[in-house]
Design a protein around this motif. Structure first.
Motif, PDB file in Angstrom:
ATOM      1  N   UNK A  92       1.576   6.850   1.173  1.00 37.29           N
ATOM      2  CA  UNK A  92       1.185   7.765   1.987  1.00 37.29           C
ATOM      3  C   UNK A  92       1.587   7.427   3.652  1.00 37.29           C
ATOM      4  N   UNK A  93       1.032   6.079   3.829  1.00 37.23           N
ATOM      5  CA  UNK A  93       1.556   5.625   5.252  1.00 37.23           C
ATOM      6  C   UNK A  93       2.918   5.472   5.420  1.00 37.23           C
ATOM      7  N   UNK A  94       3.629   5.037   4.429  1.00 36.03           N
ATOM      8  CA  UNK A  94       5.038   4.871   4.371  1.00 36.03           C
ATOM      9  C   UNK A  94       5.742   6.230   4.612  1.00 36.03           C
ATOM     10  N   UNK A  95       5.188   7.201   4.079  1.00 43.61           N
ATOM     11  CA  UNK A  95       5.754   8.472   4.205  1.00 43.61           C
ATOM     12  C   UNK A  95       5.539   9.549   5.562  1.00 43.61           C
ATOM     13  N   UNK A  96       5.193   8.665   6.432  1.00 46.06           N
ATOM     14  CA  UNK A  96       4.835   9.590   7.755  1.00 46.06           C
ATOM     15  C   UNK A  96       6.047   9.617   8.495  1.00 46.06           C
ATOM     16  N   UNK A  97       6.122  10.493   9.316  1.00 46.38           N
ATOM     17  CA  UNK A  97       7.231  10.658  10.340  1.00 46.38           C
ATOM     18  C   UNK A  97       6.977   9.819  11.685  1.00 46.38           C
ATOM     19  N   UNK A  98       6.125   9.242  11.550  1.00 46.49           N
ATOM     20  CA  UNK A  98       5.541   8.233  12.815  1.00 46.49           C
ATOM     21  C   UNK A  98       6.932   7.583  13.400  1.00 46.49           C
ATOM     22  N   UNK A  99       7.366   7.742  14.466  1.00 42.87           N
ATOM     23  CA  UNK A  99       8.598   6.904  15.143  1.00 42.87           C
ATOM     24  C   UNK A  99       8.152   5.544  15.476  1.00 42.87           C
ATOM     25  N   UNK A 100       7.006   5.218  15.672  1.00 40.36           N
ATOM     26  CA  UNK A 100       6.509   3.842  15.928  1.00 40.36           C
ATOM     27  C   UNK A 100       6.586   3.007  14.720  1.00 40.36           C
ATOM     28  N   UNK A 101       6.265   3.485  13.368  1.00 43.47           N
ATOM     29  CA  UNK A 101       6.386   3.008  12.347  1.00 43.47           C
ATOM     30  C   UNK A 101       7.556   2.144  12.011  1.00 43.47           C
ATOM     31  N   UNK A 102       7.275   0.614  11.924  1.00 41.49           N
ATOM     32  CA  UNK A 102       8.394  -0.046  11.518  1.00 41.49           C
ATOM     33  C   UNK A 102       8.499  -0.469  10.126  1.00 41.49           C
ATOM     34  N   UNK A 103       7.290  -0.719   9.524  1.00 44.22           N
ATOM     35  CA  UNK A 103       7.254  -1.078   7.926  1.00 44.22           C
ATOM     36  C   UNK A 103       5.961  -1.033   7.472  1.00 44.22           C
ATOM     37  N   UNK A 104       6.083  -0.562   6.199  1.00 35.01           N
ATOM     38  CA  UNK A 104       4.674  -0.629   5.451  1.00 35.01           C
ATOM     39  C   UNK A 104       4.889  -1.463   4.281  1.00 35.01           C
ATOM     40  N   UNK A 105       4.014  -2.551   4.112  1.00 30.10           N
ATOM     41  CA  UNK A 105       4.149  -3.136   2.681  1.00 30.10           C
ATOM     42  C   UNK A 105       2.853  -3.500   2.337  1.00 30.10           C
ATOM     43  N   UNK A 106       3.059  -3.753   1.115  1.00 31.72           N
ATOM     44  CA  UNK A 106       1.728  -4.238   0.234  1.00 31.72           C
ATOM     45  C   UNK A 106       1.827  -5.585  -0.364  1.00 31.72           C
ATOM     46  N   UNK A 107       0.593  -6.307  -0.323  1.00 29.48           N
ATOM     47  CA  UNK A 107       0.571  -7.836  -0.972  1.00 29.48           C
ATOM     48  C   UNK A 107      -0.966  -8.040  -1.327  1.00 29.48           C
ATOM     49  N   UNK A 108      -1.010  -9.367  -1.761  1.00 30.13           N
ATOM     50  CA  UNK A 108      -2.056  -9.468  -2.200  1.00 30.13           C
ATOM     51  C   UNK A 108      -2.799 -11.316  -1.638  1.00 30.13           C
ATOM     52  N   UNK A 109      -3.924 -11.251  -1.171  1.00 24.26           N
ATOM     53  CA  UNK A 109      -4.294 -12.473  -0.587  1.00 24.26           C
ATOM     54  C   UNK A 109      -4.497 -13.506  -1.809  1.00 24.26           C
ATOM     55  N   UNK A 110      -4.514 -14.630  -1.553  1.00 21.58           N
ATOM     56  CA  UNK A 110      -4.812 -15.662  -2.363  1.00 21.58           C
ATOM     57  C   UNK A 110      -5.937 -15.631  -3.145  1.00 21.58           C
ATOM     58  N   UNK A 111      -7.045 -14.717  -2.705  1.00 23.95           N
ATOM     59  CA  UNK A 111      -8.361 -14.617  -3.339  1.00 23.95           C
ATOM     60  C   UNK A 111      -8.248 -13.430  -4.325  1.00 23.95           C
ATOM     61  N   UNK A 112      -6.967 -12.695  -4.363  1.00 19.94           N
ATOM     62  CA  UNK A 112      -6.749 -11.630  -5.146  1.00 19.94           C
ATOM     63  C   UNK A 112      -7.192 -10.272  -4.518  1.00 19.94           C
ATOM     64  N   UNK A 113      -7.349 -10.101  -3.257  1.00 18.56           N
ATOM     65  CA  UNK A 113      -7.633  -8.654  -2.545  1.00 18.56           C
ATOM     66  C   UNK A 113      -6.361  -8.026  -2.235  1.00 18.56           C
ATOM     67  N   UNK A 114      -6.056  -6.829  -2.552  1.00 26.76           N
ATOM     68  CA  UNK A 114      -5.042  -6.302  -2.261  1.00 26.76           C
ATOM     69  C   UNK A 114      -5.015  -5.861  -0.799  1.00 26.76           C
ATOM     70  N   UNK A 115      -3.789  -6.039  -0.264  1.00 24.03           N
ATOM     71  CA  UNK A 115      -3.624  -6.011   1.351  1.00 24.03           C
ATOM     72  C   UNK A 115      -2.648  -4.704   1.625  1.00 24.03           C
ATOM     73  N   UNK A 116      -2.721  -3.514   2.364  1.00 20.56           N
ATOM     74  CA  UNK A 116      -1.592  -2.803   3.041  1.00 20.56           C
ATOM     75  C   UNK A 116      -1.230  -3.294   4.294  1.00 20.56           C
TER      76      UNK A 116
END
Length: 176
Positions: A92-116
């Protein structure tokens, strides 16, 4: 929420808006020198941090960058932050028309917590938001790094990334 100490990150107190402003201004002045815009920057950051019940306010420094301000808070998400919920949030964040938005990614911390991770390029610099979720509960740690100039943006983002990657959610779950 527990955070590890990270080189290049100087935390300031959250006793009051005035104390936060004063401490931010002192650190920014030490790093940048006397600049009349720093007082406004420190004041605005302190007010936003206190209004959002922040658990962290810090100046992020790197030798090849202008300083940035990092604000972190723990929020109740209202729903369990499982992998499907995190993926939906990223979509939903990546699908916005917000012109300032450069990139939306997803990752995981070394402790296993998902991160957007959301990166924005603004007229007033650059902004990085990292939402670290706790899959065991309905809480998330939200970090916002703002660089007023954007100079050395990647270096600042890397320093802030070390803070984000070390997040540990403490038990029992509570909103700070």
């Amino acid at each position: 929420m527990k955070l590890a100490a990270v080189r290049g990150v100087t935390t300031v107190s959250l006793r009051s808006v005035q104390d936060t402003t004063t401490e931010l201004l002192a650190v920014l002045t030490r790093v940048v020198g006397n600049d009349p815009t720093l007082e406004v920057t420190a004041s605005q950051a302190a007010e936003v941090a206190h209004r959002q019940d922040a658990a962290l306010v810090a100046v992020v420094e790197h030798p090849d960058a202008d300083p940035g301000i990092l604000v972190g808070a723990v929020i109740a998400a209202g729903t369990r932050m499982d992998a499907e919920t995190v993926e939906e949030m990223r979509y939903h964040l990546a699908d916005t028309n917000e012109t300032s938005l450069r990139e939306v990614t997803q990752a995981q911390t070394p402790k296993g917590h998902p991160v957007v991770i959301i990166e924005r390029i603004l007229l007033t610099g650059a902004q990085l938001q990292a939402i670290v979720t706790d899959p065991a509960s309905s809480r998330a740690a939200v970090f916002t790094l703002h660089s007023p100039t954007g100079r050395g943006w990647l270096e600042l983002a890397a320093v802030a990334g070390h803070v984000v990657s070390g997040v540990e959610f403490t038990a029992p779950a509570r909103v700070l």
